[in-house]
Design a protein around this motif. Structure first.
Motif, PDB file in Angstrom:
ATOM      1  N   LYS A 179      36.942  28.842  40.914  1.00 33.21           N
ATOM      2  CA  LYS A 179      35.685  28.987  40.164  1.00 33.21           C
ATOM      3  C   LYS A 179      35.731  30.881  40.468  1.00 33.21           C
ATOM      4  CE  LYS A 179      33.420  25.087  40.714  1.00 33.21           C
ATOM      5  NZ  LYS A 179      31.903  24.564  41.525  1.00 33.21           N
ATOM      6  N   ASN A 180      36.755  31.222  41.185  1.00 36.05           N
ATOM      7  CA  ASN A 180      36.565  32.744  41.293  1.00 36.05           C
ATOM      8  C   ASN A 180      36.963  33.549  40.103  1.00 36.05           C
ATOM      9  OD1 ASN A 180      37.552  35.559  42.031  1.00 36.05           O
ATOM     10  ND2 ASN A 180      37.865  34.748  43.926  1.00 36.05           N
ATOM     11  N   ALA A 181      36.102  34.529  39.702  1.00 34.60           N
ATOM     12  CA  ALA A 181      36.700  35.355  38.507  1.00 34.60           C
ATOM     13  C   ALA A 181      37.901  35.755  38.462  1.00 34.60           C
ATOM     14  CB  ALA A 181      35.782  36.320  38.369  1.00 34.60           C
ATOM     15  N   PHE A 182      38.450  36.235  39.788  1.00 35.29           N
ATOM     16  CA  PHE A 182      39.982  36.785  39.655  1.00 35.29           C
ATOM     17  C   PHE A 182      40.928  35.503  40.208  1.00 35.29           C
ATOM     18  CE2 PHE A 182      37.249  40.598  40.982  1.00 35.29           C
ATOM     19  CZ  PHE A 182      37.035  41.097  39.450  1.00 35.29           C
ATOM     20  N   TYR A 183      40.576  34.396  40.265  1.00 41.24           N
ATOM     21  CA  TYR A 183      41.614  33.378  40.559  1.00 41.24           C
ATOM     22  C   TYR A 183      43.095  33.644  40.113  1.00 41.24           C
ATOM     23  CZ  TYR A 183      43.780  28.835  41.163  1.00 41.24           C
ATOM     24  OH  TYR A 183      44.646  27.832  41.318  1.00 41.24           O
ATOM     25  N   GLY A 184      43.896  33.629  40.804  1.00 41.68           N
ATOM     26  CA  GLY A 184      45.192  33.872  40.387  1.00 41.68           C
ATOM     27  C   GLY A 184      45.622  35.150  39.867  1.00 41.68           C
ATOM     28  N   LEU A 185      44.891  36.301  40.184  1.00 42.25           N
ATOM     29  CA  LEU A 185      45.093  37.663  39.764  1.00 42.25           C
ATOM     30  C   LEU A 185      45.255  38.632  41.093  1.00 42.25           C
ATOM     31  CD1 LEU A 185      42.336  37.994  36.742  1.00 42.25           C
ATOM     32  CD2 LEU A 185      44.873  37.360  36.607  1.00 42.25           C
ATOM     33  N   PRO A 186      46.222  39.522  40.986  1.00 43.95           N
ATOM     34  CA  PRO A 186      46.104  40.453  42.028  1.00 43.95           C
ATOM     35  C   PRO A 186      44.963  41.235  42.025  1.00 43.95           C
ATOM     36  CG  PRO A 186      48.141  40.300  40.796  1.00 43.95           C
ATOM     37  CD  PRO A 186      47.156  39.285  39.966  1.00 43.95           C
ATOM     38  N   GLN A 187      44.382  41.589  43.274  1.00 45.63           N
ATOM     39  CA  GLN A 187      43.283  42.122  43.521  1.00 45.63           C
ATOM     40  C   GLN A 187      43.538  43.236  44.609  1.00 45.63           C
ATOM     41  OE1 GLN A 187      39.789  39.424  44.272  1.00 45.63           O
ATOM     42  NE2 GLN A 187      41.135  38.017  44.194  1.00 45.63           N
ATOM     43  N   LEU A 188      42.436  44.124  44.934  1.00 50.89           N
ATOM     44  CA  LEU A 188      42.791  45.103  45.940  1.00 50.89           C
ATOM     45  C   LEU A 188      41.515  44.539  46.870  1.00 50.89           C
ATOM     46  CD1 LEU A 188      43.373  48.482  43.994  1.00 50.89           C
ATOM     47  CD2 LEU A 188      44.868  47.011  45.238  1.00 50.89           C
ATOM     48  N   SER A 189      41.945  44.741  48.164  1.00 47.47           N
ATOM     49  CA  SER A 189      40.707  44.376  49.209  1.00 47.47           C
ATOM     50  C   SER A 189      41.105  45.288  50.082  1.00 47.47           C
ATOM     51  CB  SER A 189      41.291  42.773  49.680  1.00 47.47           C
ATOM     52  OG  SER A 189      40.514  42.689  50.820  1.00 47.47           O
ATOM     53  N   GLY A 190      40.078  45.544  51.071  1.00 51.71           N
ATOM     54  CA  GLY A 190      40.048  46.379  52.271  1.00 51.71           C
ATOM     55  C   GLY A 190      40.095  47.711  51.942  1.00 51.71           C
ATOM     56  N   MET A 191      39.540  48.346  50.741  1.00 55.20           N
ATOM     57  CA  MET A 191      39.693  49.766  50.451  1.00 55.20           C
ATOM     58  C   MET A 191      38.355  50.369  51.169  1.00 55.20           C
ATOM     59  SD  MET A 191      40.464  50.233  46.475  1.00 55.20           S
ATOM     60  CE  MET A 191      39.403  49.105  45.720  1.00 55.20           C
ATOM     61  N   GLN A 192      38.295  51.618  51.416  1.00 54.60           N
ATOM     62  CA  GLN A 192      37.192  51.959  52.260  1.00 54.60           C
ATOM     63  C   GLN A 192      35.766  51.746  51.497  1.00 54.60           C
ATOM     64  OE1 GLN A 192      37.623  56.341  52.513  1.00 54.60           O
ATOM     65  NE2 GLN A 192      39.547  56.116  52.969  1.00 54.60           N
ATOM     66  N   GLU A 193      34.746  51.320  52.148  1.00 53.23           N
ATOM     67  CA  GLU A 193      33.547  50.939  51.514  1.00 53.23           C
ATOM     68  C   GLU A 193      33.520  50.070  50.299  1.00 53.23           C
ATOM     69  OE1 GLU A 193      30.954  52.152  53.032  1.00 53.23           O
ATOM     70  OE2 GLU A 193      32.420  53.099  54.535  1.00 53.23           O
ATOM     71  N   GLN A 194      34.670  49.219  50.242  1.00 54.36           N
ATOM     72  CA  GLN A 194      34.642  48.322  48.980  1.00 54.36           C
ATOM     73  C   GLN A 194      33.643  46.992  49.360  1.00 54.36           C
ATOM     74  OE1 GLN A 194      38.376  46.638  48.745  1.00 54.36           O
ATOM     75  NE2 GLN A 194      38.027  45.752  46.687  1.00 54.36           N
ATOM     76  N   ARG A 195      32.927  46.888  48.503  1.00 52.89           N
ATOM     77  CA  ARG A 195      31.864  45.853  48.523  1.00 52.89           C
ATOM     78  C   ARG A 195      32.230  44.707  47.744  1.00 52.89           C
ATOM     79  NH1 ARG A 195      26.888  49.983  47.095  1.00 52.89           N
ATOM     80  NH2 ARG A 195      27.134  51.147  48.908  1.00 52.89           N
ATOM     81  N   THR A 196      32.769  44.719  46.498  1.00 60.75           N
ATOM     82  CA  THR A 196      33.499  43.484  45.830  1.00 60.75           C
ATOM     83  C   THR A 196      34.919  43.710  45.598  1.00 60.75           C
ATOM     84  OG1 THR A 196      32.821  44.780  43.933  1.00 60.75           O
ATOM     85  CG2 THR A 196      31.089  43.240  44.834  1.00 60.75           C
ATOM     86  N   ALA A 197      35.417  42.493  45.085  1.00 61.39           N
ATOM     87  CA  ALA A 197      36.877  42.369  44.789  1.00 61.39           C
ATOM     88  C   ALA A 197      36.985  43.509  43.657  1.00 61.39           C
ATOM     89  CB  ALA A 197      37.238  41.059  44.393  1.00 61.39           C
ATOM     90  N   SER A 198      38.198  43.864  43.674  1.00 58.67           N
ATOM     91  CA  SER A 198      38.633  44.856  42.608  1.00 58.67           C
ATOM     92  C   SER A 198      39.996  44.413  41.991  1.00 58.67           C
ATOM     93  CB  SER A 198      38.834  46.405  43.038  1.00 58.67           C
ATOM     94  OG  SER A 198      39.075  47.117  42.145  1.00 58.67           O
ATOM     95  N   CYS A 199      40.070  44.225  40.704  1.00 57.92           N
ATOM     96  CA  CYS A 199      40.993  43.717  40.039  1.00 57.92           C
ATOM     97  C   CYS A 199      41.641  44.694  39.019  1.00 57.92           C
ATOM     98  CB  CYS A 199      40.819  42.247  39.345  1.00 57.92           C
ATOM     99  SG  CYS A 199      42.062  41.346  38.429  1.00 57.92           S
ATOM    100  N   PRO A 200      42.636  45.571  39.350  1.00 59.82           N
ATOM    101  CA  PRO A 200      43.136  46.271  38.343  1.00 59.82           C
ATOM    102  C   PRO A 200      43.548  45.965  37.055  1.00 59.82           C
ATOM    103  CG  PRO A 200      44.157  46.769  40.511  1.00 59.82           C
ATOM    104  CD  PRO A 200      43.392  45.407  40.626  1.00 59.82           C
ATOM    105  N   LEU A 201      43.863  44.721  36.740  1.00 60.12           N
ATOM    106  CA  LEU A 201      44.162  44.016  35.626  1.00 60.12           C
ATOM    107  C   LEU A 201      42.822  44.198  34.598  1.00 60.12           C
ATOM    108  CD1 LEU A 201      46.125  42.583  33.512  1.00 60.12           C
ATOM    109  CD2 LEU A 201      45.343  40.603  34.598  1.00 60.12           C
ATOM    110  N   THR A 202      41.924  43.810  35.304  1.00 65.63           N
ATOM    111  CA  THR A 202      40.625  43.660  34.443  1.00 65.63           C
ATOM    112  C   THR A 202      39.972  45.105  34.337  1.00 65.63           C
ATOM    113  OG1 THR A 202      39.065  43.346  36.456  1.00 65.63           O
ATOM    114  CG2 THR A 202      39.947  41.362  35.416  1.00 65.63           C
ATOM    115  N   LEU A 203      40.208  46.179  35.227  1.00 70.34           N
ATOM    116  CA  LEU A 203      40.073  47.307  34.873  1.00 70.34           C
ATOM    117  C   LEU A 203      40.703  47.844  33.664  1.00 70.34           C
ATOM    118  CD1 LEU A 203      40.021  49.143  38.235  1.00 70.34           C
ATOM    119  CD2 LEU A 203      38.043  48.577  36.825  1.00 70.34           C
TER     120      LEU A 203
END
Length: 149
Positions: free
Chosen positions: A94-118
């Motif tokens: 159900k995760n919007a980014f299921y199976g997609l590479p994401q970035l985690s642990g960036m400074q002050e990051q609040r939500t998942a970031s998926c470069p592909l969706t950018l």
């Protein structure tokens, strides 16, 4: 480790070579300006908009390797400036980014970031500055957090 995890590990190990292949595939006048700077995000978005007139064009299977290269590059720009690491989630379909590479642990990051969706969203939004705006929003959030502490 699952087959999916193995594939992701291979994807990570191929990062440098995949970005090199991507850079070799774009026109020289674009590749020479992709230097991992914040400004280079405008360059890659301009290239995206020139190459893909519609969101349907960027989603074609024939474009998968190029789009992967773009997403890797964008992600690495974010990582260079904000830290973090690549992750992938296969636990929650159900995760919007299921199976997609994401970035985690960036400074002050609040939500998942998926470069592909950018990359794909930039094609749909067509502002020419969407990816850079997201980048600058991260930068602002970090600056604000540093002022508070």
């Amino acid at each position: 480790m699952t087959t999916e995890d193995d594939q992701f590990q291979f994807w990570l190990m191929d990062m440098s070579d995949a970005i090199d292949r991507f850079l070799q595939s774009v026109p020289t006048q674009v590749a020479t300006r992709l230097d991992y700077s914040p400004e280079s995000l405008n360059v890659i978005e301009e290239y995206i908009l020139d190459r893909y007139p519609t969101i349907d064009d960027i989603k074609k299977q024939s474009e998968a390797k190029t789009v992967d290269g773009m997403a890797r590059y964008v992600g690495q720009v974010f990582r260079k400036h904000f830290g973090g690491k690549w992750i992938i989630d296969f636990s929650d379909k159900k995760n919007a980014f299921y199976g997609l590479p994401q970035l985690s642990g960036m400074q002050e990051q609040r939500t998942a970031s998926c470069p592909l969706t950018l990359v794909t969203a930039s094609t749909d939004r067509r502002t020419g500055k969407f990816i850079r705006t997201v980048f600058e929003n991260y930068r602002q959030r970090i600056a604000q957090a540093q002022q508070v502490s």
